[in-house]
Design a protein around this motif. Structure first.
Motif, PDB file in Angstrom:
ATOM      1  N   TYR A  70      59.228 111.500 115.133  1.00  0.00           N
ATOM      2  CA  TYR A  70      59.201 112.866 115.661  1.00  0.00           C
ATOM      3  C   TYR A  70      57.863 113.569 115.484  1.00  0.00           C
ATOM      4  N   GLN A  71      56.926 112.938 114.801  1.00  0.00           N
ATOM      5  CA  GLN A  71      55.637 113.579 114.517  1.00  0.00           C
ATOM      6  C   GLN A  71      55.830 114.897 113.765  1.00  0.00           C
ATOM      7  N   LEU A  72      56.754 114.874 112.817  1.00  0.00           N
ATOM      8  CA  LEU A  72      57.070 116.073 112.052  1.00  0.00           C
ATOM      9  C   LEU A  72      56.870 115.829 110.562  1.00  0.00           C
ATOM     10  N   ASN A  73      56.653 116.908 109.842  1.00  0.00           N
ATOM     11  CA  ASN A  73      56.624 116.874 108.383  1.00  0.00           C
ATOM     12  C   ASN A  73      57.742 117.763 107.849  1.00  0.00           C
ATOM     13  N   ALA A  74      58.481 117.264 106.872  1.00  0.00           N
ATOM     14  CA  ALA A  74      59.462 118.091 106.162  1.00  0.00           C
ATOM     15  C   ALA A  74      58.804 118.607 104.892  1.00  0.00           C
ATOM     16  N   THR A  75      58.897 119.901 104.659  1.00  0.00           N
ATOM     17  CA  THR A  75      58.225 120.488 103.498  1.00  0.00           C
ATOM     18  C   THR A  75      59.189 120.911 102.398  1.00  0.00           C
ATOM     19  N   ARG A  76      60.364 121.415 102.789  1.00  0.00           N
ATOM     20  CA  ARG A  76      61.339 121.880 101.803  1.00  0.00           C
ATOM     21  C   ARG A  76      62.743 121.626 102.330  1.00  0.00           C
ATOM     22  N   VAL A  77      63.678 121.512 101.387  1.00  0.00           N
ATOM     23  CA  VAL A  77      65.099 121.435 101.724  1.00  0.00           C
ATOM     24  C   VAL A  77      65.807 122.509 100.915  1.00  0.00           C
ATOM     25  N   ASN A  78      66.450 123.439 101.616  1.00  0.00           N
ATOM     26  CA  ASN A  78      67.173 124.506 100.936  1.00  0.00           C
ATOM     27  C   ASN A  78      68.644 124.117 100.834  1.00  0.00           C
ATOM     28  N   ARG A  79      69.132 124.068  99.596  1.00  0.00           N
ATOM     29  CA  ARG A  79      70.532 123.688  99.361  1.00  0.00           C
ATOM     30  C   ARG A  79      71.192 124.756  98.510  1.00  0.00           C
ATOM     31  N   SER A  80      72.186 125.407  99.098  1.00  0.00           N
ATOM     32  CA  SER A  80      72.926 126.471  98.386  1.00  0.00           C
ATOM     33  C   SER A  80      71.994 127.540  97.845  1.00  0.00           C
ATOM     34  N   GLY A  81      70.955 127.879  98.625  1.00  0.00           N
ATOM     35  CA  GLY A  81      70.042 128.939  98.233  1.00  0.00           C
ATOM     36  C   GLY A  81      68.895 128.503  97.351  1.00  0.00           C
ATOM     37  N   VAL A  82      68.822 127.210  96.999  1.00  0.00           N
ATOM     38  CA  VAL A  82      67.770 126.694  96.131  1.00  0.00           C
ATOM     39  C   VAL A  82      66.840 125.791  96.930  1.00  0.00           C
ATOM     40  N   ASP A  83      65.526 126.040  96.843  1.00  0.00           N
ATOM     41  CA  ASP A  83      64.547 125.211  97.543  1.00  0.00           C
ATOM     42  C   ASP A  83      64.246 123.951  96.743  1.00  0.00           C
ATOM     43  N   LEU A  84      64.329 122.794  97.409  1.00  0.00           N
ATOM     44  CA  LEU A  84      64.011 121.505  96.807  1.00  0.00           C
ATOM     45  C   LEU A  84      62.807 120.918  97.520  1.00  0.00           C
ATOM     46  N   LEU A  85      61.944 120.213  96.764  1.00  0.00           N
ATOM     47  CA  LEU A  85      60.791 119.565  97.372  1.00  0.00           C
ATOM     48  C   LEU A  85      61.275 118.421  98.251  1.00  0.00           C
ATOM     49  N   ALA A  86      60.727 118.329  99.449  1.00  0.00           N
ATOM     50  CA  ALA A  86      61.197 117.342 100.422  1.00  0.00           C
ATOM     51  C   ALA A  86      60.597 115.970 100.148  1.00  0.00           C
ATOM     52  N   SER A  87      61.047 115.313  99.099  1.00  0.00           N
ATOM     53  CA  SER A  87      60.574 113.970  98.775  1.00  0.00           C
ATOM     54  C   SER A  87      61.368 112.952  99.589  1.00  0.00           C
ATOM     55  N   PRO A  88      60.788 111.787  99.912  1.00  0.00           N
ATOM     56  CA  PRO A  88      61.474 110.790 100.757  1.00  0.00           C
ATOM     57  C   PRO A  88      62.800 110.319 100.182  1.00  0.00           C
ATOM     58  N   GLY A  89      62.936 110.305  98.858  1.00  0.00           N
ATOM     59  CA  GLY A  89      64.166 109.800  98.249  1.00  0.00           C
ATOM     60  C   GLY A  89      65.274 110.820  98.117  1.00  0.00           C
ATOM     61  N   LEU A  90      65.030 112.069  98.526  1.00  0.00           N
ATOM     62  CA  LEU A  90      66.046 113.116  98.405  1.00  0.00           C
ATOM     63  C   LEU A  90      67.217 112.836  99.349  1.00  0.00           C
ATOM     64  N   ARG A  91      68.435 112.761  98.814  1.00  0.00           N
ATOM     65  CA  ARG A  91      69.615 112.526  99.650  1.00  0.00           C
ATOM     66  C   ARG A  91      70.105 113.843 100.233  1.00  0.00           C
ATOM     67  N   LEU A  92      70.320 113.832 101.534  1.00  0.00           N
ATOM     68  CA  LEU A  92      70.716 115.050 102.237  1.00  0.00           C
ATOM     69  C   LEU A  92      72.219 115.238 102.180  1.00  0.00           C
ATOM     70  N   GLN A  93      72.646 116.494 102.252  1.00  0.00           N
ATOM     71  CA  GLN A  93      74.063 116.834 102.265  1.00  0.00           C
ATOM     72  C   GLN A  93      74.331 117.802 103.397  1.00  0.00           C
TER      73      GLN A  93
ATOM     74  N   PRO B 256      77.909 114.830 110.478  1.00  0.00           N
ATOM     75  CA  PRO B 256      78.441 114.076 109.341  1.00  0.00           C
ATOM     76  C   PRO B 256      77.756 112.729 109.121  1.00  0.00           C
ATOM     77  N   LYS B 257      77.257 112.086 110.184  1.00  0.00           N
ATOM     78  CA  LYS B 257      76.678 110.750 110.047  1.00  0.00           C
ATOM     79  C   LYS B 257      75.424 110.742 109.169  1.00  0.00           C
ATOM     80  N   TYR B 258      74.801 111.903 108.992  1.00  0.00           N
ATOM     81  CA  TYR B 258      73.586 111.967 108.170  1.00  0.00           C
ATOM     82  C   TYR B 258      73.861 112.485 106.756  1.00  0.00           C
ATOM     83  N   ASN B 259      75.130 112.711 106.453  1.00  0.00           N
ATOM     84  CA  ASN B 259      75.497 113.136 105.101  1.00  0.00           C
ATOM     85  C   ASN B 259      75.258 111.986 104.123  1.00  0.00           C
TER      86      ASN B 259
END
Length: 548
Positions: free
Chosen positions: A319-342, A303-306
């Motif tokens: 973490y030396q990682l790259n985020a490429t996509r965020v899947n929300r409710s079955g829809v792929d979103l581009l992993a832009s830095p300003g995207l708010r996570l849920q 919950p703290k990252y919601n």
């Protein structure tokens, strides 16, 4: 004892529970049966309740009122949580036109209902025409809102009878209107599907994953940060194969060299820009390239990252990682830095397995946590929804037990993260809350109205209610359908979804999707559903408060 328990007129607690259980179980079962390829769904609970009420089965008035109102609140609040995330985004891009057409339908429905009431004053009451209108547009929340606004048991029963009289032809009227429009415009559904597929191929904006070989000497030595300044679009370089045949996870400071091969996640519309700037697109099997770099999906369940942005996770530096996509409710979103996570987001990350494991521990990655209901948010939302519904918003109008929880649920689902509230609800939990609420409400309405239903409806008055309902159903559908096709040249699959969503009618959507073998009607349905549901609830209340 068993006979006493089932005897008509027994209002004891055990008899009440038995009656509700039977009405709901039988209604849901019968609602699954198809007549002409169409089923009435959970709405059949209303008709079973009317039948039992007709044969003398009753419930203590105070208990019935409590169950009816509690069921209404559960149903409306679940609807708000469901439509909330799409409520504001539905006004973007092509959704504006569809929503405007849906609003026209609502206005026409109300206008025709008011015209019938004014022309036939003395022959039909405002509560009857309000119930008929709600049944004609197959909108149960509107009926509930109007009943609550009237705050009169007799008026509520009259509305329920009008709703029941108009509902069956309301469902059929939508399908009949679709068939008429299809015949008038000589629609070939296969051609409509092909047209949408061609348009989707040209205008695809979903994240696309492509590989390029850097051949342009002008970008040699530029960092990825500088590349972002040159290409004005969102993209993520998830992997880079350098001259030493090493696969690395690039950061914003990583330099691009001629001969490098890169894997890029971007919009398909930007492919030409990348090809022109970097070099030719290539086919490359990154998973088969010897490397310790892997790709994994991580489930956000802490919950703290919601509500935090993706950039705040500091994936590169921490973490030396790259985020490429965020899947929300079955829809792929581009992993832009300003995207708010849920809560419930699935983040695709690329990097070393140990680093991915560390991030997984941080974000939760626990399906079990998502299965836990967020009861605090639900009951806080209901509390504030009831408070909001009791406030006079002007001209003596209140949002009531229907409108208040609906508005609060919509706002919570969209902005709840700012108050650190978790609004994520699994689809099964949301469905349970919604179906339980509407079943309790419809059973209560049917049992209360059953005693006087037959004498009122099965006569000349009831016949006119059915006719009025059919007019309210069909005329706006044909007008808006004609405008959508003739004036705006909207694809017929979207028109079918628009008409079904404008009347918030799942059986009509099922028919539209089944006849076209396409998801396109469902897309249009979900686009107009949030605003239409809200307007239906408000319109029914306004009608009662203005004329009752």
């Amino acid at each position: 004892m068993f006979e006493t328990l089932l005897a008509p007129g027994n209002t004891g607690l055990a008899s009440t529970l038995v009656l509700y259980s039977f009405v709901i179980a039988a209604g849901i079962y019968l609602g699954k049966l198809k007549f002409g390829g169409v089923s009435l769904g959970v709405t059949f609970v209303l008709f079973v309740g009317i039948l039992m009420g007709h044969f003398g089965y009753t419930v203590n008035p105070e208990v019935l009122k409590f169950i009816r109102e509690f069921g209404l609140i559960l149903f409306i609040f679940a609807i708000g949580l469901q439509v909330g995330p799409a409520f504001f985004s539905s006004f973007k891009k092509g959704g504006v036109r569809l929503n405007v057409l849906a609003v026209i339908m609502v206005v026409l429905n109300v206008g025709i209902a008011v015209a019938i009431y004014l022309i036939g004053q003395g022959s039909i009451s405002i509560e009857a025409i309000t119930g008929v209108m709600s049944g004609a547009v197959t909108n149960t929340p509107g009926l509930a809102a109007a009943q609550q606004a009237a705050n009169n048991p007799d008026a509520a029963d009259t509305m329920a009878m009008g709703y029941a009289a108009a509902y069956p032809l309301g469902v059929c009227g939508i399908i009949i209107s679709i068939l008429i429009l299809r015949k008038v415009f000589r629609i070939d559904l296969k051609k409509e599907v092909k047209q949408l597929e061609d348009e989707a191929a040209e205008e695809q904006n979903a994240p696309s994953v492509l590989s390029f070989e850097v051949t342009n000497k002008l970008v040699n030595g530029l960092s990825l940060r500088q590349l972002h300044d040159v290409i004005h679009c969102d993209f993520v370089v998830s992997r880079l194969l350098n001259a030493y045949n090493e696969v690395i996870i690039p950061t914003s400071e990583t330099l691009i060299r001629v001969g490098d091969k890169v894997k890029v996640v971007m919009s398909a519309n930007d492919e030409m820009s990348f090809s022109a700037l970097l070099g030719p697109k290539i086919e490359m099997e990154w998973e088969e390239t010897p490397s310790e770099v892997v790709s994994r999906r991580i489930l956000l369940t802490r919950p703290k990252y919601n509500g935090v942005t993706l950039g705040q996770l500091r994936l590169h530096s921490g973490y030396q990682l790259n985020a490429t996509r965020v899947n929300r409710s079955g829809v792929d979103l581009l992993a832009s830095p300003g995207l708010r996570l849920q809560m419930g987001d699935r983040i695709t990350v690329v990097g070393h397995l140990n680093d991915i494991s560390r991030l997984s521990d941080k974000l939760g990655n626990s399906m079990k946590r998502l299965n836990e209901p967020n009861l605090i948010t639900i009951f806080l939302g209901i509390l504030f929804g009831i408070l909001l519904g009791s406030i006079d918003v002007g001209f003596g109008m209140k949002l009531g037990l229907a409108g208040g929880p609906l508005v609060v649920a919509i706002l919570l689902s969209r902005f709840g993260y700012k108050a650190k509230l978790i609004t994520y609800t699994s689809s099964s939990a949301s469905m349970l809350m919604r179906e339980l609420g509407i079943s309790l409400f419809l059973a209560s309405v049917g049992i209360a109205a059953g005693k006087t239903f037959a004498p009122t409806v099965f006569n000349i008055t009831g016949m006119w209610w059915v006719i009025y309902g059919f007019i309210i159903t069909v005329v706006p559908l044909l007008i808006v359908g004609f405008i959508a096709r003739k004036v705006y040249k909207i694809n017929f699959l979207h028109i079918m979804g628009l008409l079904s969503g404008g009347y918030t009618d799942p059986p009509a959507l099922a028919y539209a999707s089944g006849s076209s073998q396409s998801d396109a009607p469902a897309v249009a349905y979900s686009t107009v559903y949030p605003l239409t549901m809200f307007l239906r609830v408000v319109a029914a209340q306004v009608l009662i408060l203005a004329f009752f």
